[in-house]
Design an enzyme around this catalytic site. Structure first.
Site, short mmCIF file in Angstrom:
data_model
loop_
_atom_site.label_atom_id
_atom_site.label_comp_id
_atom_site.label_asym_id
_atom_site.label_seq_id
_atom_site.Cartn_x
_atom_site.Cartn_y
_atom_site.Cartn_z
N ASP A 248 1.02 -1.19 0.17
CA ASP A 248 0.33 -0.78 0.07
C ASP A 248 1.12 1.17 0.40
O ASP A 248 1.95 1.06 0.14
CB ASP A 248 -0.73 -0.06 1.86
CG ASP A 248 -1.80 -0.98 1.09
OD1 ASP A 248 -2.24 -1.18 0.66
OD2 ASP A 248 -2.92 -1.19 1.96
N LYS A 270 -0.12 4.20 -6.44
CA LYS A 270 0.24 4.63 -6.70
C LYS A 270 -0.45 6.05 -6.79
O LYS A 270 -1.83 5.92 -7.13
CB LYS A 270 1.34 3.79 -7.88
CG LYS A 270 2.11 4.64 -8.43
CD LYS A 270 2.74 4.41 -10.04
CE LYS A 270 4.61 3.95 -9.29
NZ LYS A 270 4.31 3.30 -9.87
N MET A 383 -9.30 7.56 8.48
CA MET A 383 -9.76 8.41 7.58
C MET A 383 -10.44 9.50 7.48
O MET A 383 -11.63 9.79 7.11
CB MET A 383 -10.60 7.34 5.95
CG MET A 383 -9.53 6.05 5.92
SD MET A 383 -10.16 4.98 4.76
CE MET A 383 -10.86 3.85 5.75
N1 SAH Z 1 -5.23 -1.19 8.50
C1 SAH Z 1 -4.86 0.29 8.57
C2 SAH Z 1 -6.02 1.17 8.58
C3 SAH Z 1 -5.70 1.16 7.33
S1 SAH Z 1 -7.34 2.81 6.28
C4 SAH Z 1 -4.75 -0.20 10.12
O1 SAH Z 1 -4.87 -0.75 10.33
O2 SAH Z 1 -4.16 0.99 10.74
C5 SAH Z 1 -6.29 3.98 6.96
C6 SAH Z 1 -6.45 5.11 7.70
O3 SAH Z 1 -5.70 4.50 8.89
C7 SAH Z 1 -6.02 6.86 7.55
O4 SAH Z 1 -7.26 7.26 6.70
C8 SAH Z 1 -5.08 7.07 9.03
O5 SAH Z 1 -6.77 7.22 9.48
C9 SAH Z 1 -5.02 5.49 10.36
N2 SAH Z 1 -3.50 5.10 9.57
C10 SAH Z 1 -2.81 4.52 8.97
N3 SAH Z 1 -1.21 5.09 9.35
C11 SAH Z 1 -1.95 5.43 10.23
C12 SAH Z 1 -0.68 6.46 11.21
N4 SAH Z 1 0.58 6.07 11.34
N5 SAH Z 1 -0.88 7.58 11.86
C13 SAH Z 1 -2.31 8.32 12.11
N6 SAH Z 1 -3.33 7.26 11.19
C14 SAH Z 1 -3.09 6.30 10.18
#
Ligand code: SAH
Length: 466
Positions: A248, A270, A383
């Site tokens: 991703d 991408k 998100m």
């Molecule tokens: N599977 C991922 C979530 C995917 S959805 C998980 O478990 O974290 C994508 C969202 O995850 C982003 O829009 C944000 O809200 C959150 N996210 C992912 N990485 C992040 C990070 N390092 N810091 C803050 N929010 C994060």
């Protein structure tokens, strides 16, 4: 990189050392591990050097270096422990065509000697461009402790066996064989001596030659929130073994670097030129590579089971008869509460926590707003940046307290982590002012714990954000 690491062939070639004191002794102890011919020039050599010379381990000239003494030398060390003499001997050695090093003088040296972990023939060189010898030594100690003491003999036996092992087909079968040798069969067999290990090597090859091709497989792996140290050991191993990594956009370079250099890396998220890859295309890619026999790692940010469209991908695998498994990761909510020193659940405050998405494929997502608006509720919104105003409106409409704490954590666990602490009433205003550009998680019902009670590593970031 100001210094390029290489391994120099020195067997049978000359290395010259000028000096006969402590500095020379230290260098000679290291150099005597090589198969180079060592020449030492020292008017007053340490008795230890004389002993080594008598034992035939080096050639000693009990005088200062003169022009022509370093002819045909590949390397020269000035260990005179005297700046003037160091400069003089180095100039002579350079004129003779040797690459020169002055002990403890980074600037005037043409090469530097790394910290070395020696499991001959496995040699690990650690360099910090002279910036942090303490760090190099710490890394060396760490590696020394981690590597099997008998790695040397294992590698030597393995090296002699390389030709024979070429009866295995190229690529994965050969890699599997060697992985088995170095990490499973080899370390066990070497305990019983080198003869036993040699026999084990023959058996192992026979076993691998009889194996059918390993079928393709997909590992859905959580990459965690960004800090590579938050990868699980299983995730690391899966990356080590992957032929193909489909990742991703959220997965950072520090993590992708951990994959094998030969692995095919596919960016499925991408952006910029053209839209990101469609989900159907991603599904098709995963299946296509696994069908061709590859070990595929589908690497997802955080935990693959949280807002990761995992089911669509596992369904595609099932439909194509491809086997798969999941390696969980640390989800953004866990990383974010840790960053503010809070817990997701707390006795007497909230016995449940909701993971909600700010928007789904159809637009802003709808939720049980009434339940979310209750005092003490905690929710982690993924998100949620664009939906902030919508969420704020819905919660207030359902009677949530305007003073409910809200914390937005951007880039959790990454070097550019930022924390925005606000209230439900001010959420959308503060958020648009903060202009967050990275992935951000919104925690409803949680404020950062008072900076005073937090560790010093978090405090400065918090203060900057507050
Ligand atoms: N599977 C991922 C979530 C995917 S959805 C998980 O478990 O974290 C994508 C969202 O995850 C982003 O829009 C944000 O809200 C959150 N996210 C992912 N990485 C992040 C990070 N390092 N810091 C803050 N929010 C994060």
């Amino acid at each position: 990189m100001q210094h390029f690491p290489i391994f120099l062939a020195v067997a049978g070639r000359r290395i010259v050392v000028s000096g006969g004191g402590e500095a020379a002794l230290a260098k000679l102890r290291l150099l005597m591990k090589t198969e180079a011919h060592l020449s030492v020039f020292a008017p007053a050599p340490d008795p230890q050097i004389v002993t080594w010379a008598e034992a035939g381990r080096l050639t000693l000239h009990a005088r200062a270096l003169e022009p022509g003494d370093a002819l045909c030398a590949v390397l020269f060390y000035a260990a005179d422990e005297d700046a003037v003499e160091d400069a003089r001997s180095t100039a002579l050695a350079r004129a003779d065509g040797a690459l020169t090093n002055i002990v403890d003088n980074l600037e005037d040296s043409q090469f530097i000697t790394p910290a070395i972990v020696d499991r001959d023939p496995v040699t690990i060189a650690i360099g910090t461009e002279g910036a942090a010898p303490v760090l190099a030594r710490a890394i060396k100690t760490d590696l020394e402790a981690r590597l099997p003491a008998r790695l040397g003999p294992l590698a030597r036996l393995g090296k002699a066996f390389r030709r024979v092992a070429e009866t295995l087909p190229h690529g994965r079968p050969r890699r599997d064989f060697w992985a088995d040798w170095y990490f499973r069969a080899g370390p066990r067999a070497i305990e019983d001596g080198e003869d036993a290990a040699q026999a084990a090597l023959d058996d192992l090859l026979a076993d691998h030659l009889a194996r059918k091709d390993r079928p393709g497989h997909v590992a859905f792996v959580g990459a965690g929130p960004g800090d590579p140290e938050l990868l699980t050991l299983k995730a690391r191993r899966a990356l080590d073994e992957a032929d193909v990594v489909i990742h991703d956009r959220l997965v950072g370079p520090g993590i992708l670097d951990l994959a094998r250099r030969e692995a095919l890396m596919i960016d499925a998220g991408k952006e910029g030129f053209g839209p990101s890859m469609t989900q159907d295309r991603i599904n098709a890619l995963i299946v296509e590579h696994a069908k061709s026999g590859a070990q595929v790692v589908r690497l997802k940010g955080g935990d693959p089971t949280v807002f990761g469209r995992l089911d669509e991908e596992t369904d595609a695998c099932d439909a194509a008869g491809v086997t798969w498994h999941i390696v969980p990761g640390i989800t953004a909510a866990s990383a974010s509460v840790a960053a503010i020193g809070q817990s997701l659940t707390s006795r007497g405050r909230n016995a449940s926590v909701r993971f909600v998405t700010g928007h789904d494929m159809k637009g802003f997502a709808d939720h049980d707003w009434k339940a979310l608006a209750r005092p003490g509720e905690v929710a982690a919104i993924y998100m949620g940046k664009r939906a902030a105003r919508f969420i704020q409106g819905r919660l207030l409409m359902h009677g949530a307290d305007r003073a409910t704490p809200v914390t937005v954590i951007e880039n959790a666990t990454r070097p550019d982590q930022r924390i925005l602490s606000t209230t439900l009433a001010d959420l959308s205003r503060d958020l648009s002012e903060a202009d967050l550009t990275g992935p951000a998680l919104t925690l409803i019902g949680l404020a950062p714990r008072a900076a005073i009670t937090l560790g010093t590593t978090i405090e400065p970031r918090l203060q900057e954000a507050l």
